[in-house]
Scaffold this active site. Structure first.
Site, PDB file in Angstrom:
ATOM      1  N   LYS A 186       0.821  -1.206   0.000  1.00  0.00           N
ATOM      2  CA  LYS A 186       0.000   0.000   0.000  1.00  0.00           C
ATOM      3  C   LYS A 186       0.869   1.277   0.000  1.00  0.00           C
ATOM      4  O   LYS A 186       2.086   1.205   0.176  1.00  0.00           O
ATOM      5  CB  LYS A 186      -0.910   0.004   1.234  1.00  0.00           C
TER       6      LYS A 186
HETATM    7  C1  LIG Z   1     -10.021  -2.725  -2.028  1.00  0.00           C
HETATM    8  C2  LIG Z   1      -9.445  -3.454  -0.845  1.00  0.00           C
HETATM    9  N1  LIG Z   1     -10.239  -3.729   0.202  1.00  0.00           N
HETATM   10  C3  LIG Z   1      -9.787  -4.364   1.291  1.00  0.00           C
HETATM   11  C4  LIG Z   1      -8.479  -4.775   1.398  1.00  0.00           C
HETATM   12  C5  LIG Z   1      -8.061  -5.576   2.603  1.00  0.00           C
HETATM   13  O1  LIG Z   1      -7.029  -5.053   3.328  1.00  0.00           O
HETATM   14  P1  LIG Z   1      -6.128  -6.027   4.249  1.00  0.00           P
HETATM   15  O2  LIG Z   1      -5.285  -6.840   3.326  1.00  0.00           O
HETATM   16  O3  LIG Z   1      -5.329  -5.071   5.092  1.00  0.00           O
HETATM   17  O4  LIG Z   1      -7.042  -6.854   5.075  1.00  0.00           O
HETATM   18  C6  LIG Z   1      -7.606  -4.507   0.335  1.00  0.00           C
HETATM   19  C7  LIG Z   1      -6.193  -4.915   0.449  1.00  0.00           C
HETATM   20  O5  LIG Z   1      -5.525  -5.374  -0.379  1.00  0.00           O
HETATM   21  C8  LIG Z   1      -8.096  -3.844  -0.815  1.00  0.00           C
HETATM   22  O6  LIG Z   1      -7.296  -3.598  -1.887  1.00  0.00           O
END
Ligand SMILES: Cc1ncc(COP(=O)(O)O)c(C=O)c1O
Length: 373
Positions: A186
């Site tokens: 990110k």
């Molecule tokens: C659009 C979107 N939503 C939710 C997430 C979930 O985040 P995490 O991997 O921190 O749980 C991501 C992560 O890649 C994402 O790109």
């Protein structure tokens, strides 16, 4: 023998002495969880995105789950969301026993098309979960107007969009529950982690309680006012976050520069189009660098050719409704959401991170040019 080329990875976090210093500070303090670093991270984050309140959590996914729960979504409810996203934005609806209902996306923004959202509303609809795909802000005013007309809650998945702005204000400052994520690919990272912003003191209180096993401020150590979860962020992760936030403007600007370089290098390449440019109301924060290949270009072949030259790339993203478990559980079929599916068959993520240099980007573009020739 042919010499192996240096690999250009898809993503890479930017970590420095400051992260080490703050992580060491936490380790030496012995206060690894429920210590002072998490509130410090939350305050710095809220200040940066101009959010009234922010609650750190263990991931973007757990933040989304809490947002869905706090929005009052229950078993039997429907939530309208985008099929062109990472699975977590639909799974979080299912965690509460509710059903994700997909609406097609806009061909340009690649985010939910408000007209398609409105057409998908039924008596069971309780909320809209908008995703800011590839860091591009959703049509918040239009979605909010739909929510007001139909008595729905708005939840925003800004996991890919830290630093983006809608109508001159950062995402996270618009009042509704908004979730950010900090996996290492990110814009900034905490290793694993997320944060939820809100304009409501009541929602903040629930976030803080639900992430901490349902304890309320007034509860004793093993008293629990409500049914909760352990979605806490540790102080070690928050320390990385504080260091990254101090440098966020630099990280965002390096990413924007790298994106501009790709756009310039790709401009003369036929068969490859780039993402929608910013306008007065929308300012993208660069998360991934995705290109769209013209119909007829074999994406798998391009990926293979890049791989042969040590360049990582990925089809990004597959449609959620076409994932095996979604088809099996809900009977989704191909071409139910044609814009999302056509986009998803042709989009390709290229190596992209704040420190990627021009030379590597030139290598990537040259390899693409050869792969599609
Ligand atoms: C659009 C979107 N939503 C939710 C997430 C979930 O985040 P995490 O991997 O921190 O749980 C991501 C992560 O890649 C994402 O790109």
């Amino acid at each position: 023998m042919k010499q192996a080329q240096r690999v250009i990875p898809l993503s890479r976090p930017y970590l420095d002495d400051r992260e080490e210093e703050l992580v060491l500070e936490v380790l030496r303090s012995g206060h690894l969880s429920l210590g002072p670093m998490v509130p410090r991270f939350e305050a710095a984050f809220a200040g940066r995105v101009r959010a009234p309140y922010a609650a750190a959590v263990s991931s973007g996914t757990t933040g989304l789950h809490l947002a869905v729960r706090i929005a009052g979504i229950r078993a039997g409810d429907d939530v309208i969301t985008s099929p062109f996203s990472f699975v977590a934005s639909a799974n979080c609806i299912r965690y509460e026993g509710a059903r994700p209902v997909f609406a097609d996306i806009d061909r340009q923004t690649l985010n939910l098309d408000p007209a398609a959202v409105e057409a998908a509303i039924t008596d069971r609809t309780r909320a809209i979960l908008a995703v800011d795909m590839f860091g591009y802000p959703s049509e918040l005013d239009e979605l909010r107007a739909i929510c007001e007309r139909h008595g729905l809650k708005l939840i925003e998945d800004a996991c890919e969009a830290l630093g983006a702005e809608y109508k001159g204000r950062p995402l996270g400052s618009h009042g509704h529950l908004t979730v950010f994520a900090f996996y290492p690919n990110k814009q900034m990272t905490t290793g694993e982690g997320g944060i939820v912003t809100t304009g409501s003191a009541e929602e903040l209180e629930l976030l803080v309680s639900l992430r901490n096993q349902g304890r309320a401020d007034t509860d004793g150590w093993l008293d629990h006012s409500r049914f909760g979860f352990n979605y806490r962020q540790s102080d070690v992760h928050a320390a990385i976050g504080v260091a990254q936030l101090e440098r966020l403007d630099v990280l965002l600007s390096l990413r924007a520069q790298a994106a501009a370089r790709y756009a310039e290098l790709l401009e003369p390449v036929d068969g490859v189009s780039t993402l929608l440019a910013d306008d007065e109301d929308h300012r993208r924060s660069w998360f991934v660098y995705v290109v769209k290949l013209a119909p007829g270009i074999k994406r798998d072949r391009v990926i293979e050719r890049l791989e042969e030259q040590g360049i990582q790339s990925r089809p990004y993203v597959p449609c959620i409704h076409l994932q095996r478990y979604m088809r099996e559980d809900y009977g989704f079929r191909e071409w139910m959401f044609p814009v999302a599916e056509d986009t998803s068959r042709r989009t390709l993520a290229l190596p992209f991170y704040s420190t990627i240099d021009r030379e590597d980007q030139e290598r990537v573009v040259e390899a693409i040019r050869n792969a599609i020739a």
